[in-house]
Design an enzyme around this catalytic site. Structure first.
Site, mmCIF file in Angstrom:
data_model
loop_
_atom_site.group_PDB
_atom_site.id
_atom_site.type_symbol
_atom_site.label_atom_id
_atom_site.label_comp_id
_atom_site.label_asym_id
_atom_site.label_seq_id
_atom_site.Cartn_x
_atom_site.Cartn_y
_atom_site.Cartn_z
ATOM 1 N N GLU A 13 19.114 43.116 38.384
ATOM 2 C CA GLU A 13 19.989 43.870 37.273
ATOM 3 C C GLU A 13 20.109 45.644 37.448
ATOM 4 O O GLU A 13 19.189 45.941 38.014
ATOM 5 C CB GLU A 13 19.072 43.549 36.140
ATOM 6 N N GLY A 100 28.844 39.614 23.501
ATOM 7 C CA GLY A 100 27.711 40.264 23.339
ATOM 8 C C GLY A 100 26.448 39.967 23.691
ATOM 9 O O GLY A 100 25.573 40.503 23.234
ATOM 10 N N ALA A 101 26.367 38.610 24.567
ATOM 11 C CA ALA A 101 25.087 38.074 24.699
ATOM 12 C C ALA A 101 24.677 38.334 26.173
ATOM 13 O O ALA A 101 23.605 37.909 26.670
ATOM 14 C CB ALA A 101 25.337 36.605 24.682
ATOM 15 N N GLY A 102 25.468 39.120 26.876
ATOM 16 C CA GLY A 102 25.183 39.594 28.356
ATOM 17 C C GLY A 102 25.482 38.356 29.389
ATOM 18 O O GLY A 102 25.032 38.181 30.289
ATOM 19 N N SER A 106 33.354 39.167 29.014
ATOM 20 C CA SER A 106 34.613 40.089 29.390
ATOM 21 C C SER A 106 35.120 39.987 30.750
ATOM 22 O O SER A 106 36.099 39.878 30.987
ATOM 23 C CB SER A 106 33.951 41.773 29.324
ATOM 24 N N ASP A 150 29.743 40.748 38.053
ATOM 25 C CA ASP A 150 30.224 39.883 36.869
ATOM 26 C C ASP A 150 31.467 39.154 37.312
ATOM 27 O O ASP A 150 31.583 37.890 37.013
ATOM 28 C CB ASP A 150 30.409 40.562 35.504
#
Ligand code: GLA
Length: 374
Positions: A13, A100-102, A106, A150
């Site tokens: 991460e 917004g949950a990771g 997007s 991502d």
């Protein structure tokens, strides 16, 4: 129609924008697009979720005051800037990747739309270029200076496989995710801190600050990928406490991803799970991108028998934890954490048991039924 998935990241991460290693996979939650040529002069985008229609100039797509269209308009801008001549299109978008949950809704938006425009116009742009175009949209139309993970995961995922991506060379190798009796459970804290994107960009700057310090002594260093703990320790006095912590975490995390890949190859899930906990610890204490809700969920998981590892997922400051949980215990794990979370924060926790699926692709109409496309 195109489907573009969200992603998980098993480990690695905040390493992507430091040219390090990540271990993501695409999941069974997607953004779905229906895109066609329009007979009108303008382009139009309709979000089912927001029940909003936005019209735009296909040759000059501008940032809007709504957030969701900007992911798509940034992609259009890339086609225009790269000299691809787009015809007006209309697009309907919906999906089941929670925002917004990771889980990178997007990137799913950007990649799916880039893929759809490319396919519709038969431009034959390679996937790697579409990935970069999608990332550009996030940087310039959304304002998050994200790494490449991502978009890469959403576009390149393969069913049943995760991959280790070298974010410098962009070389990658897939391997089957064989979690045996375990499943991947995501616990969604349902919180999203409003400063998340500026804090994300700040972390990136702090890492760059660390690189500048090390570069004075080790000329070959281009990013924290090239740094070692020894180097950081030798020059510790030149770092602020904050930058020292950020750099230490990144160097440790890069090593952890490579060691974790060995664990998975050997089938040593226990050791892999321990590394997830170590990652969370680093993200929380050194990198400081966790929050009380995520720390709580990870702590609770440690008390639960049948959990191999747990950590916050993605950029942080809210969103999900990823947990490796014995399949037979998954339901009781979820309900135990849900109750504890409610008691502690007076806040609902959500959960998703996810499967690893293919990346961005055309939807075969034969697979659709009358009622649902998701
Ligand atoms: C977000 C970014 C990624 C990556 C992760 C943290 O998801 O979009 O590029 O940096 O955070 O690992």
């Amino acid at each position: 129609m195109v489907r573009s998935p969200g992603r998980i990241n098993l480990i690695g991460e905040h390493t992507d924008y430091n040219e390090g290693f990540v271990m993501p996979a695409a999941i069974d939650r997607s953004i779905v697009f229906a895109v066609g040529f329009s007979t009108e002069p303008d382009g139009s985008l309709y979000s089912v979720k927001h029940d909003e229609l936005v019209r735009f100039d296909i040759n000059n797509p501008k940032i809007t005051e709504h957030l969701w269209p900007n992911y798509l308009l940034g992609v259009v801008r890339q086609f225009v800037d790269k000299g691809y001549s787009l015809k007006p299109i209309h697009c309907v978008v919906d999906g089941d990747v929670p925002t917004g949950a990771g889980l990178s809704s997007s990137a799913a938006l950007e990649c799916g739309f880039a893929f759809a425009l490319n396919h519709l116009h038969s431009f034959n742009i390679p996937k790697l270029e579409l990935i970069h175009m999608a990332q550009w949209a996030e940087h310039h139309y959304v304002g998050v200076k994200c790494g490449i993970m991502d978009q890469f995961a959403s576009m390149m995922g393969i069913e049943g496989k995760a991959f280790v991506l070298d974010c410098r060379s962009l070389s990658y190798h897939y391997f089957p995710i064989d979690l045996k009796d375990y499943s991947i459970v995501l616990c969604d804290s349902m919180v999203k801190h409003s400063l998340a994107s500026s804090a994300y960009n700040k972390r990136r700057e702090e890492c760059e600050e660390g690189v500048l310090i090390l570069k004075q002594h080790y000329h070959h260093i281009k990013s924290l990928r090239d740094a070692t703990i020894d180097m950081i320790e030798t020059h510790r006095g030149e770092f602020t406490e904050k930058v020292y912590n950020r750099c230490t975490y990144i160097v440790q995390e890069n090593q952890r991803v490579l060691a974790a890949a060995d664990d998975l190859e050997k089938g040593d899930l226990k050791s892999f799970g321990q590394k997830m906990y170590a990652t969370h610890d680093g993200l929380s204490k050194l990198y400081q991108v966790s929050c009380p809700e995520l720390d709580f969920l990870v702590d609770q998981s440690k008390k639960f028998e049948g959990v191999l590892g747990s950590r916050m997922l993605g950029g942080g400051f809210g969103g999900c934890t990823i947990n490796i949980v014995l399949k037979t215990k998954a339901d009781s794990f979820i309900s135990t954490l849900r109750h504890a979370y409610q008691r502690n924060f007076q806040h609902e926790m959500n959960s998703y048991v996810v499967e690893v699926k293919n990346g961005t692709s055309i939807i075969d109409p034969a697979t659709l039924n009358d009622t649902t496309i998701l």
